[in-house]
Design an enzyme around this catalytic site. Sequence first.
Site, PDB file in Angstrom:
ATOM      1  N   LEU A  33       0.818  -1.221   0.000  1.00  0.00           N
ATOM      2  CA  LEU A  33       0.000   0.000   0.000  1.00  0.00           C
ATOM      3  C   LEU A  33       0.848   1.267   0.000  1.00  0.00           C
ATOM      4  CD1 LEU A  33      -2.719  -1.138   2.573  1.00  0.00           C
ATOM      5  CD2 LEU A  33      -2.756  -1.330   0.079  1.00  0.00           C
ATOM      6  N   HIS A  34       0.394   2.244  -0.776  1.00  0.00           N
ATOM      7  CA  HIS A  34       1.034   3.567  -0.832  1.00  0.00           C
ATOM      8  C   HIS A  34      -0.051   4.630  -0.643  1.00  0.00           C
ATOM      9  CE1 HIS A  34      -0.652   3.619  -4.859  1.00  0.00           C
ATOM     10  NE2 HIS A  34       0.056   2.551  -5.190  1.00  0.00           N
ATOM     11  N   GLY A  36      -1.648   6.396  -2.634  1.00  0.00           N
ATOM     12  CA  GLY A  36      -2.798   6.276  -3.539  1.00  0.00           C
ATOM     13  C   GLY A  36      -3.873   5.403  -2.902  1.00  0.00           C
ATOM     14  N   HIS A  37      -3.451   4.230  -2.423  1.00  0.00           N
ATOM     15  CA  HIS A  37      -4.403   3.327  -1.764  1.00  0.00           C
ATOM     16  C   HIS A  37      -5.012   3.996  -0.525  1.00  0.00           C
ATOM     17  CE1 HIS A  37      -1.512   0.235  -3.570  1.00  0.00           C
ATOM     18  NE2 HIS A  37      -2.657  -0.099  -4.125  1.00  0.00           N
ATOM     19  N   GLU A 148      -8.785   6.194 -10.363  1.00  0.00           N
ATOM     20  CA  GLU A 148      -8.831   6.571 -11.780  1.00  0.00           C
ATOM     21  C   GLU A 148      -7.497   6.254 -12.463  1.00  0.00           C
ATOM     22  OE1 GLU A 148      -9.995  10.642 -12.006  1.00  0.00           O
ATOM     23  OE2 GLU A 148     -12.082  10.210 -11.514  1.00  0.00           O
ATOM     24  N   LYS A 149      -6.469   5.999 -11.671  1.00  0.00           N
ATOM     25  CA  LYS A 149      -5.171   5.577 -12.217  1.00  0.00           C
ATOM     26  C   LYS A 149      -5.379   4.409 -13.178  1.00  0.00           C
ATOM     27  CE  LYS A 149      -0.767   4.025 -11.978  1.00  0.00           C
ATOM     28  NZ  LYS A 149      -0.870   2.608 -11.825  1.00  0.00           N
ATOM     29  N   ASP A 150      -6.291   3.495 -12.821  1.00  0.00           N
ATOM     30  CA  ASP A 150      -6.611   2.348 -13.676  1.00  0.00           C
ATOM     31  C   ASP A 150      -7.953   2.643 -14.351  1.00  0.00           C
ATOM     32  OD1 ASP A 150      -4.436   0.277 -12.840  1.00  0.00           O
ATOM     33  OD2 ASP A 150      -5.159   1.141 -10.977  1.00  0.00           O
ATOM     34  N   GLN A 153      -9.870  -0.182 -16.026  1.00  0.00           N
ATOM     35  CA  GLN A 153     -10.388  -1.102 -14.998  1.00  0.00           C
ATOM     36  C   GLN A 153     -11.672  -0.548 -14.383  1.00  0.00           C
ATOM     37  OE1 GLN A 153      -7.901  -3.192 -11.923  1.00  0.00           O
ATOM     38  NE2 GLN A 153      -8.565  -1.500 -10.650  1.00  0.00           N
ATOM     39  N   SER A 190       2.357   0.457  -6.901  1.00  0.00           N
ATOM     40  CA  SER A 190       3.180  -0.541  -6.209  1.00  0.00           C
ATOM     41  C   SER A 190       4.335  -0.979  -7.101  1.00  0.00           C
ATOM     42  CB  SER A 190       2.336  -1.759  -5.835  1.00  0.00           C
ATOM     43  OG  SER A 190       1.191  -1.347  -5.121  1.00  0.00           O
TER      44      SER A 190
HETATM   45  P1  AMP Z   1      -3.768  -2.164  -6.888  1.00  0.00           P
HETATM   46  O1  AMP Z   1      -3.322  -2.519  -5.522  1.00  0.00           O
HETATM   47  O2  AMP Z   1      -2.681  -1.650  -7.764  1.00  0.00           O
HETATM   48  O3  AMP Z   1      -4.638  -3.201  -7.517  1.00  0.00           O
HETATM   49  O4  AMP Z   1      -4.719  -0.892  -6.691  1.00  0.00           O
HETATM   50  C1  AMP Z   1      -5.818  -0.955  -5.837  1.00  0.00           C
HETATM   51  C2  AMP Z   1      -6.670   0.253  -6.076  1.00  0.00           C
HETATM   52  O5  AMP Z   1      -5.909   1.430  -5.811  1.00  0.00           O
HETATM   53  C3  AMP Z   1      -7.164   0.371  -7.514  1.00  0.00           C
HETATM   54  O6  AMP Z   1      -8.494   0.841  -7.518  1.00  0.00           O
HETATM   55  C4  AMP Z   1      -6.212   1.370  -8.106  1.00  0.00           C
HETATM   56  O7  AMP Z   1      -6.752   2.068  -9.202  1.00  0.00           O
HETATM   57  C5  AMP Z   1      -5.990   2.285  -6.920  1.00  0.00           C
HETATM   58  N1  AMP Z   1      -4.746   3.039  -7.075  1.00  0.00           N
HETATM   59  C6  AMP Z   1      -3.528   2.538  -7.343  1.00  0.00           C
HETATM   60  N2  AMP Z   1      -2.632   3.535  -7.477  1.00  0.00           N
HETATM   61  C7  AMP Z   1      -3.319   4.687  -7.295  1.00  0.00           C
HETATM   62  C8  AMP Z   1      -2.964   6.074  -7.325  1.00  0.00           C
HETATM   63  N3  AMP Z   1      -1.718   6.478  -7.578  1.00  0.00           N
HETATM   64  N4  AMP Z   1      -3.929   6.978  -7.097  1.00  0.00           N
HETATM   65  C9  AMP Z   1      -5.206   6.587  -6.859  1.00  0.00           C
HETATM   66  N5  AMP Z   1      -5.604   5.311  -6.806  1.00  0.00           N
HETATM   67  C10 AMP Z   1      -4.677   4.371  -7.029  1.00  0.00           C
END
Ligand code: AMP
Length: 293
Positions: A33-34, A36-37, A148-150, A153, A190
């Site tokens: 987690l960062h 963004g999460h 919205e990064k994805d 998706q 990540s």
């Molecule tokens: P992931 O762990 O990469 O599957 O991401 C989990 C959720 O966090 C997904 O809905 C991603 O779109 C969102 N996410 C990942 N990176 C960011 C970011 N930089 N800013 C906003 N949401 C993010």
Amino acid sequence: METVTTLKSLRRSVDELRHGGTNLALVPTMGALHEGHLTLVREAKKHADKVAVSIFVNPTQFGPGEDLDAYPRQLAQDQDKLLSEGTDILWAPDVAVMYPRGFASHISVSGISAGLCGAERPGHFDGVATVVCKLFNQVMPDVALFGEKDWQQLAVIRQMARDLDLVRPCAEAIIGVPTVREADGLAMSSRNAYLSQEDRASAATLPAAMREAIAAIKGGARVSDALAQLEAALRDARFHTIDYATLSDAATLKPLEKLGDRPARLLVAARIGSTRLIDNMALCLMRSESKDQ
Ligand code: AMP
């Protein structure tokens, strides 16, 4: 915060939380987690009384030769972060819980899944749609938050929720959260952890070149010229493969040759070193669009 790893304990925790009509938000993640999460978690708290976060590195959304084994896994650190954000439930099933022996069902969202990342990563969005549908059925949240990064998706999940008449969450309760960026503009991910120091420095060219392309298009440049310039800037910054760099309709993701009166999105996926980075930005800021650029 309760960390639950079996369906039985998840159901019990959700039932206890829901007692008295409390509503629940879900933030699905793959962990590591960062900010963004964590922004998604903070946003979730604005939409619901209680927040569940799932951490599951979903094997079915990785293709052969992709980074499933290398994907960072750091549950203890993630637990600390979620605890300090006031998360109520952490749902962290292992693969055998999510996909028991004999698992045979899949959700495939046609159309919107086909291009962009779907074209580069066959089967990826089937894996995403299937696991997200399962997460929705497992947690039964009132709202669910995605980055919205994805962008593709998010569109796939909204389409699935509409098509399958999902009740919890309903399609309208799928909330997109603007991309959170590092100080130099790189979208947090990540996968940024894979970048060497040199590649990390070059990676900031991606959002910078995207902003330049947007300025050029808004200033009247031909879309094809602006995209060619964007690709050249990426190659100069040692991106060796550009999977796509496209201006698309923000909702349908169909490629656009010029700006129209519907919201548009610039979407890019490009590889530097062994890392594939994706990013997207809005072009015309309409009512429903966020100001993440
Ligand atoms: P992931 O762990 O990469 O599957 O991401 C989990 C959720 O966090 C997904 O809905 C991603 O779109 C969102 N996410 C990942 N990176 C960011 C970011 N930089 N800013 C906003 N949401 C993010």
